[in-house]
Design an enzyme around this catalytic site. Structure first.
Site, mmCIF file in Angstrom:
data_model
loop_
_atom_site.group_PDB
_atom_site.id
_atom_site.type_symbol
_atom_site.label_atom_id
_atom_site.label_comp_id
_atom_site.label_asym_id
_atom_site.label_seq_id
_atom_site.Cartn_x
_atom_site.Cartn_y
_atom_site.Cartn_z
ATOM 1 N N PRO A 289 0.845 -1.442 0.368
ATOM 2 C CG PRO A 289 -0.224 -1.089 2.340
ATOM 3 C CD PRO A 289 0.603 -1.518 0.938
ATOM 4 C CB CYS A 290 2.939 2.322 -2.475
ATOM 5 S SG CYS A 290 2.517 1.869 -3.980
#
Length: 178
Positions: free
Chosen positions: A139-140
């Protein structure tokens, strides 16, 4: 001559979401950007994993499509499927740190750098995040600038904004029902 490895791909289509996915026998290795063209996937493989051949296979990708669809509907907060990440040791440490950011929360590039014990490597952290092949699942989108503003995202700022809103909305709905 070495036999080319197969990489299987499919597409998630759910309301305004359309994402290309790819997986090897080891696990999920690519999640594309919202409404991104097939060329995003094929170009990434040509650069990052030459010698692989892309094979469309909806059945092979069905478990990945199911989990990503659940996530996009606000019904899943964590992914359980195997990942096949290839990168430098530094990139892998950054991507691991991204996976530790709780659902619905954000952190900064400098906090990620501190977490991996490289506090001076904020720009390198940004570059590693930009090279993340697994949007959503690594989850950047949960990484923001120091002042809380949204900065670069391979999927585009509209996608980043939508993902953050999805997670915050999902948490808010859960609190109302819990």
């Amino acid at each position: 001559m070495k036999e080319k490895q197969h990489v299987y791909w499919s597409k998630v289509i759910l309301q305004e979401w359309s994402l290309h996915l790819a997986a090897t026998a080891k696990g999920l290795c690519f999640v594309g950007s919202q409404n991104g063209p097939f060329a995003e996937l094929s170009n990434w493989f040509a650069r990052r994993r030459p010698g692989h051949v892309l094979v469309q296979d909806h059945e092979q990708l069905a478990p990945y499509v199911a989990e990503i669809s659940e996530y996009l509907q606000g019904a899943r907060q964590q992914f359980s499927l195997a990942l096949d990440l290839e990168g430098t040791p530094f990139q892998l440490s950054v991507w691991d740190a991204l996976c530790r950011i709780p659902y619905g929360q954000t952190t900064t590039y400098s906090e990620i750098a501190a977490h991996i014990k490289k506090p001076a490597a904020v720009r390198a952290v940004g570059a590693a995040i930009g090279a993340n092949p697994l949007l959503l699942t690594v989850p950047c989108h949960r990484v923001v600038s120091k002042d809380g503003s949204l900065t670069g995202y391979r999927g585009g700022l509209d996608m980043k904004t939508a993902l953050i809103a999805l997670e915050k909305g999902s948490l808010a709905r859960g609190m109302q029902h819990g």
